[in-house]
Write a protein that holds these residues in place. Sequence first.
Motif, PDB file in Angstrom:
ATOM      1  N   MET A   1     -36.451  50.638  71.425  1.00 26.52           N
ATOM      2  CA  MET A   1     -36.926  51.210  72.676  1.00 26.52           C
ATOM      3  C   MET A   1     -35.758  51.418  73.634  1.00 26.52           C
ATOM      4  O   MET A   1     -34.822  50.635  73.664  1.00 26.52           O
ATOM      5  N   PRO A   2     -35.846  52.457  74.450  1.00 28.80           N
ATOM      6  CA  PRO A   2     -34.785  52.718  75.421  1.00 28.80           C
ATOM      7  C   PRO A   2     -34.775  51.658  76.524  1.00 28.80           C
ATOM      8  O   PRO A   2     -35.820  51.108  76.887  1.00 28.80           O
ATOM      9  N   ASN A   3     -33.598  51.388  77.030  1.00 31.81           N
ATOM     10  CA  ASN A   3     -33.452  50.351  78.051  1.00 31.81           C
ATOM     11  C   ASN A   3     -33.413  50.900  79.467  1.00 31.81           C
ATOM     12  O   ASN A   3     -33.643  50.147  80.414  1.00 31.81           O
ATOM     13  N   THR A   4     -33.133  52.169  79.635  1.00 36.55           N
ATOM     14  CA  THR A   4     -33.018  52.739  80.974  1.00 36.55           C
ATOM     15  C   THR A   4     -33.939  53.943  81.106  1.00 36.55           C
ATOM     16  O   THR A   4     -34.423  54.495  80.114  1.00 36.55           O
ATOM     17  N   LYS A   5     -34.155  54.341  82.367  1.00 39.93           N
ATOM     18  CA  LYS A   5     -35.017  55.500  82.609  1.00 39.93           C
ATOM     19  C   LYS A   5     -34.442  56.766  81.996  1.00 39.93           C
ATOM     20  O   LYS A   5     -35.159  57.583  81.423  1.00 39.93           O
ATOM     21  N   SER A   6     -33.136  56.926  82.106  1.00 32.75           N
ATOM     22  CA  SER A   6     -32.525  58.131  81.548  1.00 32.75           C
ATOM     23  C   SER A   6     -32.641  58.145  80.024  1.00 32.75           C
ATOM     24  O   SER A   6     -32.817  59.200  79.420  1.00 32.75           O
ATOM     25  N   ALA A   7     -32.568  56.971  79.414  1.00 30.46           N
ATOM     26  CA  ALA A   7     -32.726  56.902  77.956  1.00 30.46           C
ATOM     27  C   ALA A   7     -34.156  57.244  77.554  1.00 30.46           C
ATOM     28  O   ALA A   7     -34.384  57.865  76.511  1.00 30.46           O
ATOM     29  N   GLU A   8     -35.126  56.852  78.378  1.00 26.33           N
ATOM     30  CA  GLU A   8     -36.526  57.207  78.106  1.00 26.33           C
ATOM     31  C   GLU A   8     -36.711  58.717  78.176  1.00 26.33           C
ATOM     32  O   GLU A   8     -37.376  59.313  77.332  1.00 26.33           O
ATOM     33  N   ARG A   9     -36.137  59.330  79.200  1.00 27.79           N
ATOM     34  CA  ARG A   9     -36.241  60.787  79.341  1.00 27.79           C
ATOM     35  C   ARG A   9     -35.578  61.482  78.162  1.00 27.79           C
ATOM     36  O   ARG A   9     -36.114  62.455  77.622  1.00 27.79           O
ATOM     37  N   GLN A  10     -34.419  60.987  77.773  1.00 27.73           N
ATOM     38  CA  GLN A  10     -33.709  61.587  76.650  1.00 27.73           C
ATOM     39  C   GLN A  10     -34.517  61.462  75.366  1.00 27.73           C
ATOM     40  O   GLN A  10     -34.550  62.377  74.545  1.00 27.73           O
ATOM     41  N   MET A  11     -35.191  60.333  75.176  1.00 31.30           N
ATOM     42  CA  MET A  11     -36.010  60.131  73.984  1.00 31.30           C
ATOM     43  C   MET A  11     -37.171  61.126  73.951  1.00 31.30           C
ATOM     44  O   MET A  11     -37.448  61.740  72.916  1.00 31.30           O
ATOM     45  N   ARG A  12     -37.833  61.312  75.101  1.00 28.75           N
ATOM     46  CA  ARG A  12     -38.933  62.274  75.163  1.00 28.75           C
ATOM     47  C   ARG A  12     -38.426  63.685  74.870  1.00 28.75           C
ATOM     48  O   ARG A  12     -39.060  64.450  74.139  1.00 28.75           O
ATOM     49  N   SER A  13     -37.289  64.015  75.442  1.00 26.43           N
ATOM     50  CA  SER A  13     -36.702  65.336  75.227  1.00 26.43           C
ATOM     51  C   SER A  13     -36.346  65.549  73.759  1.00 26.43           C
ATOM     52  O   SER A  13     -36.619  66.607  73.192  1.00 26.43           O
ATOM     53  N   SER A  14     -35.751  64.538  73.151  1.00 29.56           N
ATOM     54  CA  SER A  14     -35.349  64.694  71.751  1.00 29.56           C
ATOM     55  C   SER A  14     -36.567  64.801  70.840  1.00 29.56           C
ATOM     56  O   SER A  14     -36.530  65.520  69.833  1.00 29.56           O
ATOM     57  N   LEU A  15     -37.657  64.129  71.184  1.00 31.76           N
ATOM     58  CA  LEU A  15     -38.876  64.246  70.384  1.00 31.76           C
ATOM     59  C   LEU A  15     -39.469  65.649  70.481  1.00 31.76           C
ATOM     60  O   LEU A  15     -39.943  66.207  69.491  1.00 31.76           O
ATOM     61  N   ARG A  16     -39.435  66.234  71.693  1.00 30.65           N
ATOM     62  CA  ARG A  16     -39.917  67.607  71.874  1.00 30.65           C
ATOM     63  C   ARG A  16     -39.056  68.581  71.069  1.00 30.65           C
ATOM     64  O   ARG A  16     -39.572  69.465  70.379  1.00 30.65           O
TER      65      ARG A  16
END
Length: 87
Positions: A1-16
Motif C-alpha cells: 500500500m502507498p504511504n503518502t497521498k501522492s503515492a495513492e494518487r499515482q497508484m490510482r493513475s497507474s491503474l487507470r
Amino acid sequence: MPNTKSAERQMRSSLRKQAHNQTVKSRVKTLEKSFLSLITGGKKDDAAKALRDVSSALDKAVKSGVLRRPTVNRKKSRLTAQLNKVK
C-alpha cells in the motif's frame, strides 16, 4: 500500500492507465487474429480491408503511447508480407 497521498494518487493513475493500455492491446490482438484467420481462409479482399483496420489500430496505439513505433512498423511489415503471399 502507498504511504503518502501522492503515492495513492499515482497508484490510482497507474491503474487507470493500465486498464486503458490493456483494452488497446486487446483490441489490436483481436484485429490481428481476425486478419490472420482471413489469410488462412484465402480471402484476400477481406484480408486487405482487415489489414487497414489493424494498421489503423496499431498507429493509434503508438499515438497514445501504448506501443512503440519500431514494434508497430515491424508488425505492419510482417502482416503486409503475409497478405502479399496469398494468391
